[in-house]
Design a protein around this motif. Structure first.
Motif, mmCIF file in Angstrom:
data_model
loop_
_atom_site.group_PDB
_atom_site.id
_atom_site.type_symbol
_atom_site.label_atom_id
_atom_site.label_comp_id
_atom_site.label_asym_id
_atom_site.label_seq_id
_atom_site.Cartn_x
_atom_site.Cartn_y
_atom_site.Cartn_z
ATOM 1 N N VAL A 565 20.033 -11.568 32.852
ATOM 2 C CA VAL A 565 19.510 -11.164 34.154
ATOM 3 C C VAL A 565 18.348 -12.093 34.501
ATOM 4 O O VAL A 565 17.367 -12.179 33.749
ATOM 5 C CB VAL A 565 19.034 -9.702 34.144
ATOM 6 N N HIS A 566 18.454 -12.790 35.623
ATOM 7 C CA HIS A 566 17.412 -13.709 36.083
ATOM 8 C C HIS A 566 16.972 -13.275 37.479
ATOM 9 O O HIS A 566 17.810 -12.944 38.322
ATOM 10 C CB HIS A 566 17.929 -15.138 36.121
ATOM 11 N N ALA A 567 15.666 -13.302 37.716
ATOM 12 C CA ALA A 567 15.151 -12.823 39.000
ATOM 13 C C ALA A 567 13.991 -13.672 39.481
ATOM 14 O O ALA A 567 13.078 -13.986 38.704
ATOM 15 C CB ALA A 567 14.725 -11.351 38.905
ATOM 16 N N ASN A 568 14.038 -14.041 40.737
ATOM 17 C CA ASN A 568 12.935 -14.661 41.466
ATOM 18 C C ASN A 568 12.345 -15.894 40.790
ATOM 19 O O ASN A 568 11.186 -16.221 40.980
ATOM 20 C CB ASN A 568 11.835 -13.627 41.740
ATOM 21 N N GLY A 569 13.164 -16.563 40.005
ATOM 22 C CA GLY A 569 12.750 -17.817 39.401
ATOM 23 C C GLY A 569 11.648 -17.698 38.371
ATOM 24 O O GLY A 569 11.078 -18.714 37.955
ATOM 25 N N ARG A 570 11.354 -16.466 37.923
ATOM 26 C CA ARG A 570 10.266 -16.306 36.956
ATOM 27 C C ARG A 570 10.508 -15.188 35.948
ATOM 28 O O ARG A 570 9.611 -14.883 35.150
ATOM 29 C CB ARG A 570 8.950 -16.043 37.688
ATOM 30 N N PHE A 571 11.655 -14.586 35.955
ATOM 31 C CA PHE A 571 11.919 -13.436 35.084
ATOM 32 C C PHE A 571 13.282 -13.597 34.446
ATOM 33 O O PHE A 571 14.254 -14.019 35.101
ATOM 34 C CB PHE A 571 11.885 -12.144 35.898
ATOM 35 N N ALA A 572 13.385 -13.227 33.157
ATOM 36 C CA ALA A 572 14.670 -13.214 32.465
ATOM 37 C C ALA A 572 14.696 -12.069 31.466
ATOM 38 O O ALA A 572 13.702 -11.786 30.786
ATOM 39 C CB ALA A 572 14.914 -14.540 31.752
ATOM 40 N N LEU A 573 15.843 -11.417 31.395
ATOM 41 C CA LEU A 573 16.087 -10.327 30.449
ATOM 42 C C LEU A 573 17.526 -10.473 29.963
ATOM 43 O O LEU A 573 18.466 -10.385 30.749
ATOM 44 C CB LEU A 573 15.881 -8.972 31.123
ATOM 45 N N SER A 574 17.682 -10.716 28.663
ATOM 46 C CA SER A 574 19.005 -11.003 28.104
ATOM 47 C C SER A 574 19.312 -10.065 26.952
ATOM 48 O O SER A 574 18.423 -9.675 26.189
ATOM 49 C CB SER A 574 19.078 -12.451 27.619
ATOM 50 N N THR A 575 20.594 -9.737 26.811
ATOM 51 C CA THR A 575 20.991 -8.820 25.749
ATOM 52 C C THR A 575 22.489 -8.921 25.523
ATOM 53 O O THR A 575 23.204 -9.670 26.196
ATOM 54 C CB THR A 575 20.584 -7.375 26.110
ATOM 55 N N TRP A 576 22.965 -8.125 24.549
ATOM 56 C CA TRP A 576 24.402 -7.977 24.287
ATOM 57 C C TRP A 576 24.883 -6.633 24.829
ATOM 58 O O TRP A 576 24.169 -5.636 24.735
ATOM 59 C CB TRP A 576 24.685 -8.015 22.785
ATOM 60 N N VAL A 577 26.083 -6.629 25.362
ATOM 61 C CA VAL A 577 26.751 -5.390 25.764
ATOM 62 C C VAL A 577 28.162 -5.432 25.186
ATOM 63 O O VAL A 577 28.943 -6.331 25.503
ATOM 64 C CB VAL A 577 26.791 -5.239 27.298
ATOM 65 N N TRP A 578 28.478 -4.450 24.359
ATOM 66 C CA TRP A 578 29.737 -4.457 23.618
ATOM 67 C C TRP A 578 30.773 -3.584 24.316
ATOM 68 O O TRP A 578 31.267 -2.591 23.762
ATOM 69 C CB TRP A 578 29.496 -3.987 22.184
#
Length: 618
Positions: A565-578
Motif C-alpha cells: 500500500v503506497h499513499a501520497n508519495g510518502r507512505f508505505a505499508l506492506s504485508t503478506w495475505v494468504w
C-alpha cells in the motif's frame, strides 16, 4: 530447508494439480513439499528461484555494462542484474550464491555488505561482514571477534566474488567499546564530509551499524586511509551518530523507536529530483528494540526507519544530528532496506530518462523473522523483496496550523502568509515498474467512483490476484472531527475471506485488516493474520476558496501473497495475505461512519513476469 540444484530444478515450476482451491483448505503442513510453490508466490518481485531470501544488500551499478546488480542474502549472498528495474536475470543458475561462508574470515556466515563499483584494480569490490561466532544479538553479551569486515572482488561480471587472501580490512569494533553489534558496512562518497574533514576529493567512507550496551544504538564511521587503492586500511572516525537506548524521535509514534541496536544503515544524499551528492543527508536504517527496557531473551520487534539531518565537527569529530525522521515501511515484516545510486547513465535510467537516483529494496519476511512455524517446505521458498522504490526530498505546501506544526515525519522548511512548506522523505515505486504494469496489463478495469457512504461491490471482478489499483479519495471538511469515519477498499474478497484496507481519521492511520483474510489460517499454524497499521497525516492544503483536506492518492499492489500500500508519495505499508479460495478476487468500496468522494478507480491486471528466463526454464 535446502534442496540440491537438481531437485530444485525438478520442482521449480510445480503446480498444484491435486489441490482444490474451491474447497476448504486442509492443514497445509500435511501437503507434499513444493505443492504450494505457486499459490502465493509473487511474479513481479525479486526472490530466488527456490529457498529463503534474506536482507537485500550488495547492490551496485556496473560501470562496464550499465546494469544494476541487486543482491540479497541466500545461502551466502546471491543476486541478479536488471536493465530496467522490472525484469531480472539471475547471476548464476538457480540463484546460486556469488559468495558463501566458509573462509578463514567467515567460517560461520556472510552478513550484509556493500560494493565499491570501481574498487581494487578498477573492479567491483565488496566489503561485507564476515562472521566467526553465533549467536549475535543485542540482548546478550557480545563475543569478541564475532563480526569483522572483509573484502572480495569480482572479475566475471558479479557471478563470483573472490575473497582476498588476507585478514579482515576492519578486524573488529572500536577498542574498549562494549558493543551490541558491528555489522552491515555501507560504503559511500560524500563531498560534504570531504570538506568538513579536509579529505581528498572522492574519498570513500564506511558506516557500520551497531550499538553500545547500556548506552544505545550507534553508527560507527570509518574513512579510507590515505587513498589506499586496496581498501585494506580504514581509519576509525568515531560514533558518527548515537542515540540513547530505546528513545524515539517523537512519542507521537511517527517514526518508531531508535531501540538498542542499529542495523543495515545506508547513507545517501537527496534533493527533490533524486540522488545529489550535495543534497541533504539521509539514512535508512533498521532499529532493534523491545517493549521492556531490558529483556533476557531475543526480541523480534524491529523498525525500518529513515532519518535526515545535518553534519558538523564537534571537538574534532564528525557528528550527525537528525532534523526529521519517519518509517520507510510500516509493515512489521518489512525490514532491512538496502539501496544504491542508480546513475543517469545506467541502462535503466537511460531508457526511462531518469536522473541520478537512489533506489532501495526492502525485505518482506514470510515467517516473521523465523518466529512462526509457517509451512515453508510446502512452498519451497520463503520471503521476498518488495518492489524497488525511488527516494527523494519532498516538499508540500500546507496551511499553517497546529496539525502541520506538530513534530512528526516532516520538518517546517519555510513559511509565508498563512502557509508553510513542509520537507519530508518522498518515496515512490520506481517509475519503470508502474509504467510497465500499465503498458503490459492483460486486462484493465475502470470502476466509476462518486459519493459513497456504504460498502459497495465493484461492477467487475479481477480475473486474478495480481494487479495494481490506483484511486483518489477526497474526505469532507469535517472529517477530522468525525472519529468514526473510515474509507478504503475490501480486496481479495469472497464468501469465505476478505482483506480490508482503509484510512481512519480517528488515529490518522492506514489499516490492513487481515483478521478474515485467510481461510488457511483456520487450519494451519504459522499463518500470520494480525492486523497491520501505519500513521499518515493528511494535511490541510490551500485552495482558491480557502482550504481543504489533502486528497488521498492511493496505489495498492497485489502480487500473489504480497500486498503493498503506497499513499501520497510518502507512505508505505506492506504485508503478506494468504488468501486461499480461487473465488476470493472481489473488490468493494469500503466506507463507514460518513461519506467520501471516490475518483474513478483503475486496475491494471497481470503485472509483469520479473523472471522471464526462469519461466523459460533457464
Amino acid at each position: 530447508m535446502k534442496l540440491s540444484p537438481a531437485a530444485a530444478a525438478a520442482s521449480l515450476f510445480s503446480r498444484q494439480g491435486s489441490i482444490d482451491y474451491n474447497s476448504a483448505p486442509p492443514n497445509l503442513s500435511t501437503l507434499a513439499n513444493s505443492s504450494l510453490y505457486s499459490t502465493w508466490r509473487p511474479i513481479a518481485h525479486v526472490l530466488p528461484a527456490y529457498g529463503s531470501i534474506g536482507d537485500p544488500c550488495m547492490h551496485y551499478t556496473d560501470p562496464s555494462t550499465g546494469l544494476f546488480h541487486v543482491g540479497y542474502l541466500h545461502d551466502g549472498a546471491s543476486g541478479a542484474t536488471t536493465s530496467d528495474l522490472v525484469t531480472y536475470t539471475d547471476l548464476n543458475p538457480l540463484s546460486e550464491p556469488f559468495i558463501r561462508a566458509g573462509g578463514i574470515n567467515d567460517p560461520v556466515a556472510v552478513f550484509d555488505g556493500s560494493v565499491i563499483p570501481s574498487g581494487i584494480n578498477g573492479t567491483p569490490t565488496l566489503i561485507y561482514t564476515s562472521v566467526s561466532y553465533l549467536p549475535i544479538q543485542w540482548t546478550i553479551k557480545y563475543t569478541k571477534g564475532s563480526e569483522t569486515q572483509s573484502l572480495a572482488v569480482t572479475t566475471d561480471g558479479g557471478k563470483n566474488f573472490t575473497k582476498l587472501p588476507h585478514g579482515p580490512a576492519i578486524p573488529g569494533p572500536p577498542f574498549a567499546v562494549n558493543i551490541t553489534g558491528f555489522r552491515d558496512p555501507y560504503v559511500f562518497q560524500d563531498p560534504q564530509i570531504d570538506r568538513l574533514l579536509d579529505s581528498a576529493s572522492g574519498t570513500w567512507y564506511n558506516v557500520i551499524s551497531g550499538g553500545v550496551h547500556g548506552e544505545g544504538p550507534s553508527m560507527f564511521l570509518y574513512k579510507q586511509y590515505d587513498s589506499d587503492p586496496g581498501f585494506q586500511t580504514w581509519e576509525y572516525l568515531g560514533q558518527w551518530w548515537h542515540e540513547e537506548a530505546n528513545t524515539t524521535w517523537t512519542e507521537a509514534g511517527w517514526a518508531g523507536r531508535w531501540g538498542f541496536n542499529f542495523e543495515v544503515g545506508n547513507h545517501l544524499a537527496l534533493d527533490e529530483h533524486g540522488y545529489n551528492a550535495e543534497g541533504e543527508t539521509f539514512l535508512t536504517l533498521g532499529a532493534e528494540w523491545s517493549y521492556a527496557p531490558i529483556v533476557p531473551e531475543v526480541s523480534d520487534v524491529r523498525e525500518m526507519t529513515w532519518v535526515a539531518g545535518n553534519q558538523s565537527l564537534e571537538n574534532g569529530q564528525l557528528k550527525f544530528h537528525p532534523t526529521m525522521a519517519g518509517k520507510l515501511d510500516w509493515g512489521r515484516s518489512a525490514y532491512a532496506a538496502a539501496g544504491k545510486i542508480v546513475p543517469s547513465w545506467s541502462q535503466a535510467s537511460k531508457k526511462s530518462g531518469a536522473p541520478d537516483r537512489f533506489i532501495t529494496y526492502l525485505w518482506l519476511t514470510g515467517n516473521f523473522y523465523g518466529t512462526l512455524d509457517f509451512p515453508v517446505n510446502q512452498q519451497n521458498w520463503s520471503s521476498s523483496l518488495l518492489l524497488p522504490r525511488e527516494l527523494s526530498l519532498g516538499y508540500l505546501d500546507v496551511v499553517d496550523n497546529s496539525v502541520a506544526r506538530e513534530k512528526g515525519s516532516w520538518r517546517v522548511e519555510s513559511e509565508s502568509y498563512g502557509t508553510i512548506t513542509l520537507a519530508m522523505l518522498r518515496q515512490e515505486i520506481a517509475r519503470e515498474v508502474t509504467s510497465s504494469f500499465k503498458s503490459n496489463a492483460t486486462n484493465t478495469i475502470t470502476q466509476a467512483g462518486g459519493s459513497i457512504s456504504t460498502t459497495q461491490p465493484f461492477a467487475q471482478t479481477p480475473l486474478s490476484k495480481r494487479y495494481m489499483l490506483s484511486a483518489i479519495i477526497t474526505f469532507p471538511s469535517d472529517a477530522r472531527s468525525n472519529h468514526a469515519l473510515k474509507a478504503g477498499f475490501s480486496i481479495l474478497a469472497g464468501p469465505h475471506e476478505h482483506t480490508d484496507i482503509y484510512y481512519r481519521f480517528s488515529n490518522e492511520s492506514f489499516v490492513i485488516d487481515r483478521s478474515t483474510s485467510s481461510a488457511a489460517a483456520n487450519t494451519t499454524p504459522g499463518i500470520d493474520t494480525r492486523n497491520e497499521s501505519g500513521k499518515l497525516r493528511l494535511f490541510d492544503v490551500p485552495i482558491d476558496t480557502g482550504s481543504a483536506i489533502e486528497t488521498l492518492n492511493l496505489t495498492i499492489i497485489v502480487d500473489g501473497g504480497i500486498i503493498e500500500v503506497h499513499a501520497n508519495g510518502r507512505f508505505a505499508l506492506s504485508t503478506w495475505v494468504w488468501s486461499w479460495y480461487e473465488s476470493s478476487r472481489g473488490i468493494e468500496f469500503l466506507v463507514d461512519g460518513g461519506e467520501v468522494e471516490f475518483g474513478n478507480v483503475t486496475i491494471w491486471e497481470g503485472l509483469v513476469d520479473a523472471w522471464p528466463e526462469r519461466s523459460a526454464g533457464f
